[in-house]
Structures are given as C-alpha cells and as structure tokens.
Design a protein around this motif. Structure first.
Motif, PDB file in Angstrom:
ATOM      1  N   UNK A  21      29.399  21.707   4.207  1.00  0.00           N
ATOM      2  CA  UNK A  21      30.670  22.700   4.208  1.00  0.00           C
ATOM      3  C   UNK A  21      30.665  23.542   2.961  1.00  0.00           C
ATOM      4  N   UNK A  22      30.323  22.814   1.958  1.00  0.00           N
ATOM      5  CA  UNK A  22      30.282  23.795   0.488  1.00  0.00           C
ATOM      6  C   UNK A  22      29.213  24.919   0.572  1.00  0.00           C
ATOM      7  N   UNK A  23      28.222  24.856   1.233  1.00  0.00           N
ATOM      8  CA  UNK A  23      27.242  25.915   1.500  1.00  0.00           C
ATOM      9  C   UNK A  23      27.900  27.110   2.160  1.00  0.00           C
ATOM     10  N   UNK A  24      28.417  26.773   3.302  1.00  0.00           N
ATOM     11  CA  UNK A  24      29.016  27.525   4.442  1.00  0.00           C
ATOM     12  C   UNK A  24      30.228  28.284   3.528  1.00  0.00           C
ATOM     13  N   UNK A  25      30.932  27.565   2.922  1.00  0.00           N
ATOM     14  CA  UNK A  25      32.130  28.311   2.148  1.00  0.00           C
ATOM     15  C   UNK A  25      31.386  29.104   0.947  1.00  0.00           C
ATOM     16  N   UNK A  26      30.507  28.922   0.139  1.00  0.00           N
ATOM     17  CA  UNK A  26      29.932  29.649  -0.663  1.00  0.00           C
ATOM     18  C   UNK A  26      29.152  30.934  -0.105  1.00  0.00           C
ATOM     19  N   UNK A  27      28.499  30.784   0.830  1.00  0.00           N
ATOM     20  CA  UNK A  27      27.822  31.937   1.565  1.00  0.00           C
ATOM     21  C   UNK A  27      28.569  32.940   2.125  1.00  0.00           C
ATOM     22  N   UNK A  28      29.826  32.194   2.779  1.00  0.00           N
ATOM     23  CA  UNK A  28      30.819  33.219   3.133  1.00  0.00           C
ATOM     24  C   UNK A  28      31.587  33.935   2.206  1.00  0.00           C
ATOM     25  N   UNK A  29      31.910  33.106   0.938  1.00  0.00           N
ATOM     26  CA  UNK A  29      32.379  33.996  -0.033  1.00  0.00           C
ATOM     27  C   UNK A  29      31.396  35.388  -0.305  1.00  0.00           C
ATOM     28  N   UNK A  30      30.047  34.911  -0.449  1.00  0.00           N
ATOM     29  CA  UNK A  30      29.323  35.834  -0.903  1.00  0.00           C
ATOM     30  C   UNK A  30      29.088  36.979   0.103  1.00  0.00           C
ATOM     31  N   UNK A  31      29.429  36.574   1.403  1.00  0.00           N
ATOM     32  CA  UNK A  31      29.322  37.844   2.529  1.00  0.00           C
ATOM     33  C   UNK A  31      30.651  38.474   2.407  1.00  0.00           C
ATOM     34  N   UNK A  32      31.820  38.085   2.086  1.00  0.00           N
ATOM     35  CA  UNK A  32      33.054  38.815   1.752  1.00  0.00           C
ATOM     36  C   UNK A  32      33.058  39.592   0.617  1.00  0.00           C
TER      37      UNK A  32
END
Length: 330
Positions: free
Chosen positions: A219-230
């Motif tokens: 979950x943490x990686x999904x969160x951080x990668x999505x933040x980078x995409x945003x």
C-alpha cells in the motif's frame, strides 16, 4: 563443514559413539555425551538434514514459506492450506524467507525439519529447491516453476488476468492507461505487465504505454508512486495497479489531492483481497482464487507424500470483479 569423523577425532571416541550421542542414545554415559556435544559446538557442527531424515519418523508438519508474512493477500491462501492440513492431522508452520539463503526458511528446506513445503518466495534459489525436494519431501511451488519430479508448480494465469483488466478499461473508453508496479524481480511481475502490454498492442495503443515501477508490492508503494504521478501532471484517464494493496494506496493519494475516483480517474487492482470491497469507492479488480490455490497446494502435498500421481504444473484462472472504481467514458 565439520563431520562426525571430526567430532570423533576431537573427542577421542569412535564415530559410532558420536552417532549414538548425537541421537540421544541412552547407552552413552552423560560424561561422554557432554564431551562429544562440546566438541560438536566447537566445530560448529550441523546435522545433515537428508541423512537424519532417513532415520526419523514424520514430523506431521507442513511448512508454508513466504517472502513476507505481512499483508492481507495471505489470509485466504493460508486458510485454504490450513483446512486441508488440519483435516489430515498435520500442523502448518509459516515462516519468512527474509534473509534468503541464510534464512530459517532455507534451513527448513535443506535440513528437512518438516514433511514438505509450500513455497511462495522468490528469493530462494531454484538450486536450493531442486536440491531439497525428494520423494519423502515434496515441494509445492507457487508463482514459479522448477524442473524436478518432486516439485509441483501452481500458477495463476496472471497474464490473462492483466489482459482482461486492461481490455475492460479500453472497452470503457480509456485510451491513456498507466500501469503501476513494484520491483521487477518476479515472474508474476512480468506476466502481469505483459498482459497489460498485449491488450494495448491489440488495440493499437502500445505507443501510449506508461509504466511506473519502484519499491514493493504494498500500500505504501502504491501511495508514493501515485503521489509521484500526480506531481508530474498530465494524469492518464485510468491506472492499473499490480495488486489491490497498491491500488488502495493510490486511491488514498488521489483523495488527499482532491482527485475523485472514478469521476476524475479510474482505478483497477489485482487479487481481490477482502479489503477491496470495503474501500471507497469499492475496487474493481481481477480475482485470483486464493483459497482454492491454498487448498490445492496442500492437497497435492499429501498426494505426493502418499506417492500418488500428480501433474507437474497447474494454472488457475482469473476473473474480473466489477465494482465502483472504473468510469465508462464512451
């Protein structure tokens, strides 16, 4: 590596006396036994698992070896394994392969401390698996293959599942679809990405492929990668995540930035963990038969222990589960 011959030489006794002492035979005096055990400790002697296994009776225990014991994915898998092992009067022992070839998990394999093993870990080498497996010590391998008559592999059709998810998004009108994954070290990773790419290719969208890979499948990686995409801007209309945990982390990141799922962006996961139906919006995902795979793995262990014929390879199907995280934009 020290042998019982080395211990015998250091302790000044015969090899047979050492063997009796190491196997707690009462015909050896306490004083002699202590001298032999002291010599064994000094030489850092480790019992040969294969040899001792030939002499001992069944432990009535099956090991489940996984890379990481954390995470909701394992709950249903373990339930399937446990119900079968308990019905056979066996115990289930779960251990982590963290540490690779120096881990306790590898000792369970190489020293035969259990009667068989179900392995869902990519950091244990094929060499160790093949060397460990034998007639009275079967291994069931999940999400991997190994060439041994005493190893059976069970895979989920990850490529077909990912293809199914990507094609569903395309049929809903999405043309700009990103894929967020974890570390590119497992066959599972490659199969899921390949399914995504194959769907884009079929619909002549391969030039719009957007892959994002970093860290772990959590979950943490999904969160951080999505933040980078945003942060990069120019969001796609839909995102496929390599598993549900990452997708749930991504949904949380979108919420923090006021980006609505699925109104502003559609999201699809993979695995259909229990939490997928309770997150809001409820997660559209690819279901893999976790309980069934665990039950099949345990069943096959006992079939092999009872010397019954099994197939060397099984592939289980996936299924699209429709919920609320994907918008039709046609």
């Amino acid at each position: 590596m020290a042998t019982i011959k080395d211990i015998a030489k250091m302790a000044g006794v015969s090899i047979s006396t050492v063997s009796y002492a190491l196997n707690n035979d009462t015909k050896i005096s306490k004083k002699t036994k202590e001298k032999i055990l002291d010599a064994a400790r000094q030489l850092n002697y480790q019992k040969n698992g294969i040899a001792s296994d030939l002499k001992r009776s069944s432990t009535r225990t099956i090991a489940l070896i996984v890379t990481d014991l954390a995470g909701p994915y394992y709950a249903e898998l373990v339930k399937g394994i446990q119900e079968v092992t308990l019905s056979k009067g066996y115990d289930l022992l779960a251990c982590s392969s963290v540490g690779g070839e120096t881990s306790t998990a590898v000792k369970f394999l190489t020293e035969k401390r259990v009667d068989g093993a179900i392995v869902l870990a990519h950091n244990i080498s094929e060499e160790i698996l093949i060397k460990s497996a034998r007639k009275k010590f079967p291994i069931i391998l999940l999400d991997r293959k190994a060439d041994s008559e005493h190893i059976v592999s069970i895979e989920v059709d990850n490529e077909a599942g990912s293809y199914l998810g990507a094609e569903f998004l395309i049929n809903q009108g999405h043309r700009d679809i990103a894929y967020i994954s974890g570390m590119a070290v497992s066959e599972l990773h490659y199969m899921r990405i390949h399914g995504y790419e194959r769907a884009l290719q079929k619909h002549v969208l391969e030039g719009r492929k957007r892959l994002h890979q970093f860290g772990l499948f959590n979950r943490e990686n999904g969160y951080s990668m999505t933040k980078m995409l945003i942060a990069q801007g120019n969001l796609p209309s839909a995102i496929m995540y390599a598993n549900d945990e990452m997708a749930i982390g991504g949904i949380n990141a979108f919420k923090e930035h006021g980006i609505k799922v699925p109104t502003d962006i559609s999201v699809i996961g993979f695995d259909d963990i229990e939490l997928a139906q309770y997150v809001r919006p409820a997660l559209t995902t690819i279901m893999q038969p976790k309980y069934e795979r665990g039950a099949l793995a345990a069943h096959l262990i006992f079939e092999m222990l009872e010397e019954r014929k099994t197939e060397p390879y099984y592939k289980l199907p996936t299924q699209l589960v429709l919920r609320d995280s994907v918008l039709n934009i046609n």
